[in-house]
Design a protein around this motif. Structure first.
Motif, PDB file in Angstrom:
ATOM      1  N   UNK A 158       0.835  -1.205   0.000  1.00 41.44           N
ATOM      2  CA  UNK A 158       0.000   0.000   0.000  1.00 41.44           C
ATOM      3  C   UNK A 158       0.874   1.261   0.000  1.00 41.44           C
ATOM      4  N   UNK A 213       1.692   3.755  -6.306  1.00 40.05           N
ATOM      5  CA  UNK A 213       1.729   5.126  -6.826  1.00 40.05           C
ATOM      6  C   UNK A 213       0.399   5.821  -6.535  1.00 40.05           C
ATOM      7  N   UNK A 214       0.473   6.908  -5.814  1.00 39.03           N
ATOM      8  CA  UNK A 214      -0.736   7.631  -5.407  1.00 39.03           C
ATOM      9  C   UNK A 214      -0.331   9.014  -4.956  1.00 39.03           C
ATOM     10  N   UNK A 215      -1.281   9.952  -5.003  1.00 35.65           N
ATOM     11  CA  UNK A 215      -0.971  11.286  -4.527  1.00 35.65           C
ATOM     12  C   UNK A 215      -0.630  11.219  -3.038  1.00 35.65           C
ATOM     13  N   UNK A 216      -1.278  10.328  -2.305  1.00 31.77           N
ATOM     14  CA  UNK A 216      -0.889  10.062  -0.925  1.00 31.77           C
ATOM     15  C   UNK A 216      -1.364   8.660  -0.576  1.00 31.77           C
TER      16      UNK A 216
END
Lengths: 342, 342
Positions: free
Chosen positions: B302, B306-309
């Protein structure tokens, strides 16, 4: 099913589905459980998880990805708990067995939980929750799955569509029945909208950069329930399902599950997902009479609530069941051919 | 907290909150439990359920609506189940006791469930799930509440904001912690947006006719999580919470719960809501070492996604905890006055 809709009697569909799985190598118990679960979905109008999946399971059986003659092992671990090794068989067989065991544990100890490992795709989670409710318990069933859903603000697939299914007995009536993915829509709705060349609803899918898109051809991943503002809730629920179904039970977390349907055409690997079955006996809490009275009072309030359609979870499905018992079950042309119905 | 923010050390807030409840008639155990739950929320940045509620509970104690000196009764009903009569005391006392009992049952039987009745508002549901996780269990806590949330497509308040809280131990780290209303936003956010004269997010509230509105002054009810397209999911989850917390346990369904804060100024009646506490022992499933390894694997995946947050539920709260341990806890002027801090 627009265009040339073809309908068949449930009994005929059931027999053909069972035969198709037997021919693909499933033993009687496995073919019976998978047919029962697919017919649950087809009867109630959940066509994405109905008999159209028969061809997919047959292929998985033929390729050896799914074990058609599994020897599931139930292991009691406490007064109220058990684990079940599904032996890579069809998930339906394991999940019905797991829910039955959870109900047995609940009868004995008030509540029962069964964690299932080394399992595979089990179709509609609601089938197993319903089985628990029909046995008299408030039942919950979850499964993890291969990655299709981004985190909140995510730019890649991470969680599976990780459904939460729950069912509760209603005296003198069909059960209350909730069966929901923790993404807003299932992945096959993207495929459907591609074939229909229609726009997706807002904030249900994202492009490869993680930006929400309504273009089904640009959609690379699903967004969690709650959309751009509240997707952290859908992602949180998906995580809870992963923890219950995989982490506690001992199966692989979603992002490490090989896809059942590799899009690059490579040979699928062993799937290895987990399920969680929970059954609660109202007798050990408010008592059966008290439970029945409160449930009736709750549903009466719900059905009287001013709303465009005051439906309890399951109401729409039970109406579809009645209609399909009268008029037959619609089947798409590919599935009709596969089942040698057309 | 814009403008003149005032911050106080947690220890000072805790002492003042405890005293305020004692002065309002709560016995030591009740005041201690309510203070612990409010401080949980204030420390972690869930200010809606933090010490600002102290004045509200004090008023409920003084009016007699909540029993400050309850005699809660725990009744064992099975190897894995118990009920708890909260004797109309502060819900915090009952819920901590219920979760502790659920953990005891889980230690003995693998899983434990406690249904709590004759209870009242208990603040942040996450406080009790966290207590279960800190004791080593995967824990779930739900509560029903008075009507504030429309059904999907509904034109009147029906369900409470009915939170689902869940927590899971993480070896060597703070627990995974989810605490979410099944409405998109809590009701007090409408009140906050009124005072700020700001537009609400889309599809979180509806006007008296049930039409979605972004005008906080026209908002009469909350909409379930999922908005206009997928609110049936939020409504279904709210119903599941009602079934677990009220119907199984034996408390009133949401639509029959008298509001704790009557908006017409009438005297509040006895509140009478229910809670549900569930604890699961990973030891009886994959085993502790296997659980710890899978949880670490899940969270590592998790945090690398890849994620903005890429945040797990709780991550934001644990960061807030650290920051507030350094810099103190912000308190609004009314609460500071009530707690005689300013």
């Amino acid at each position: 099913m627009p265009g040339g809709e073809i309908r068949f009697a449930a009994s005929e569909l059931e027999a053909r589905t069972f035969s198709a799985l037997r021919e693909a190598g499933a033993d009687e118990a496995s073919a019976g459980a998978a047919t029962r679960a697919m017919m649950h979905a087809s009867r109630l109008g959940i066509d994405s998880h109905g008999v159209r999946l028969a061809a997919f399971y047959a292929e998985a059986l033929r390729s050896g990805q799914v074990n058609g003659r599994p020897a599931p092992r139930l292991h009691r671990t406490g007064a109220a708990t058990a684990t079940l090794d599904a032996d890579r068989g069809l998930g339906h067989l394991a999940a019905y067995a797991g829910m039955e065991a959870a109900c047995d544990l609940a009868r004995e100890s008030g509540i029962g939980a069964v964690g299932i490992v080394r399992s595979t795709h089990y179709g509609a989670a609601g089938a197993y929750a319903l089985a628990g409710a029909e046995a008299g318990y408030v039942a919950i069933c979850t499964t993890n799955a291969d990655s299709l859903v981004a985190l909140h603000g995510g730019k890649a697939r991470f969680h599976g569509t990780n459904p939460i299914a729950a069912a509760a007995p209603v005296a003198g009536s069909k059960p209350w029945l909730l069966d929901m993915a923790t993404s807003a829509i299932p992945y096959n709705r993207i495929l459907l909208f591609r074939s229909l060349q229609r726009e997706l609803p807002a904030e249900v899918a994202a492009d490869p950069a993680g930006e929400p898109t309504r273009d089904p051809f640009r959609a690379e991943m699903l967004m969690p329930l709650g959309g751009r503002d509240f997707g952290f809730k859908g992602a949180g629920l998906a995580g809870l399902v992963t923890i219950l179904s995989a982490v506690i039970a001992g199966a692989r977390p979603d992002h490490l599950v090989p896809p059942m349907n590799p899009e690059d055409g490579s040979l699928p690997q062993a799937h290895d997902i987990g399920h969680f079955c929970l059954a609660i006996d109202p007798e050990r809490f408010v008592g059966r009479a008290g439970y029945d009275a409160l449930m009736a009072q709750y549903l009466e309030g719900l059905r009287r609530a001013p709303a465009s359609q005051a439906l309890a979870p399951g109401d729409r499905e039970w109406r579809t069941l009645e209609e399909r018992e009268r008029s037959g079950i619609p089947v798409d042309p590919d599935t009709a051919r596969f089942l040698r119905l057309a």
